[in-house]
Design an enzyme around this catalytic site. Structure first.
Site, PDB file in Angstrom:
ATOM      1  N   LYS A 200       0.711  -1.348  -0.143  1.00 18.03           N
ATOM      2  CA  LYS A 200       0.104  -0.059   0.056  1.00 18.03           C
ATOM      3  C   LYS A 200       0.859   1.227  -0.117  1.00 18.03           C
ATOM      4  CE  LYS A 200      -3.520   2.584   2.562  1.00 18.03           C
ATOM      5  NZ  LYS A 200      -4.722   2.501   3.706  1.00 18.03           N
ATOM      6  N   LYS A 254      -2.002  -1.509  -3.890  1.00 17.24           N
ATOM      7  CA  LYS A 254      -3.042  -0.457  -3.814  1.00 17.24           C
ATOM      8  C   LYS A 254      -2.140   0.910  -3.881  1.00 17.24           C
ATOM      9  CE  LYS A 254      -6.093   2.063  -0.302  1.00 17.24           C
ATOM     10  NZ  LYS A 254      -6.288   1.961   0.907  1.00 17.24           N
TER      11      LYS A 254
END
Ligand code: PBG
Length: 330
Positions: A200, A254
């Site tokens: 992330k 992400k």
């Protein structure tokens, strides 16, 4: 050695719709999507989110209808994000551990009303902290890793007890996957899976999400002390390896579109279920370009989602899930 022109004409394979269809290397299916949903307090409420045109927060009594709609379109899972009322946001994020908090009540309501759909819940403290960080902070503003992890563990157990099927830690603390897995095992939640937000990045594409969960105006500083540097890919592979070693069932990359190379590398290196989050800023970008006349909205949606399949993604969390599932079925 392959033939060359004119024996070989690549355009033969594009010469009719059925031919193009037959030769498609990747296909989108409603089961590729996970639909994120924002929840608010109240009843009969729909609160549109300014920076996410077409996306709203729904009160619990109305969110079950959204879950039903998703299930009827063949979407296997939804992801829930609460907008905690201001007065419940504190330095220690204690509302995250309240078994009657918004996300737990929503999870129960959805599992009762729509048992056929999976419910993924986010583990991180940003919807519950007064300062909008994903963990608790010291006097210098540093997010304290180990103290945060022990809260995240309790948060995960509270969510599993409410009926969550997948626990998705999005906080990027070190060691949280192992700690959460062992607490879930101890609590008898053997079939509750962990989808780790493994790679992330500290991204500028999260703005509309922060508006949606109400952390935008609160956040002091940035999240670069725990989320990854967009410059890095070797670090992403280490993060994925660690989360898998700690017991993650699935991993996530992400944001999505700016990180397709990461998706491909992770898939090739580990061969595990690899999800990707097409985040709020990406949704806003697609909506803005469609509104500006840069391209047909439906085509933009499907083309960007196909990119994730091509990169090797197992599935995509996307705010376009309902639109896309409808488009695919029609
Ligand atoms: C927070 C969280 C974020 C998103 C999912 N969980 C934002 C952040 O890290 O600040 C972003 C999702 C999106 O932008 O759609 N733990």
């Amino acid at each position: 050695m392959t033939a060359s022109y004119p024996a070989l004409r690549m355009r033969r394979g594009r010469s009719s719709p059925w031919m193009r269809d037959m030769l498609a290397e990747n296909r989108l299916h409603p089961s590729d999507f996970i639909l994120p949903l924002f929840i608010c307090e109240g009843s009969g409420c729909e609160e549109p989110i300014g920076s996410l045109p077409g996306v709203s927060r729904w009160s619990i009594d109305r969110i079950t209808a959204k879950a039903k709609e998703a299930a009827s379109l063949g979407i296997p899972c939804i992801a829930l994000f609460p907008n905690t009322p201001s007065e419940l946001r504190t330095e220690d994020a204690r509302e995250a551990l309240n078994p009657d908090n918004l996300i737990c009540r929503a999870t129960k309501a959805i599992k009762d009303a729509v048992p056929e759909i999976g419910v993924l819940t986010d583990v991180a403290l940003d919807p519950y902290t007064a300062h909008g960080h994903d963990g608790i902070v010291d006097e210098t503003g540093w997010v304290i890793n180990d103290d945060t992890v022990s809260i995240l563990v309790d948060q995960a157990v509270v969510q599993a007890e409410a009926g969550a099927d997948i626990i998705a830690p999005s906080d990027m603390m070190d060691g949280r996957v192992a700690a959460i897995r062992s607490a879930l095992e101890e609590g008898g939640h053997h079939n509750v899976a962990i989808m780790a937000y493994a790679a992330k990045y500290a991204s500028a594409f999260y703005g509309p999400f922060r508006e949606a969960v109400g952390s935008l105006g609160r956040l002091k500083g940035d999240k670069r002390g725990y989320q990854m540097n967009p410059a890095n890919i070797e670090e992403a592979l280490r993060e994925v390896e660690l989360d898998l070693a700690e017991g993650a069932d699935f991993v996530m990359v992400k944001p999505g579109l700016p990180y397709l190379d990461v998706v491909r590398h992770v898939k090739d290196a580990f061969g595990v279920p690899t999800f990707v989050y097409q985040v709020s800023g990406e949704y806003a970008m697609i909506e803005a370009s469609a509104a500006a006349g840069a391209g047909d909205r439906n085509a933009l949606i499907l083309e960007t989602l196909m990119a994730f399949k091509r990169a090797g993604a197992t599935g995509v969390l996307t705010y376009h899930a309902l639109d896309a599932a409808r488009l695919i079925q029609s």
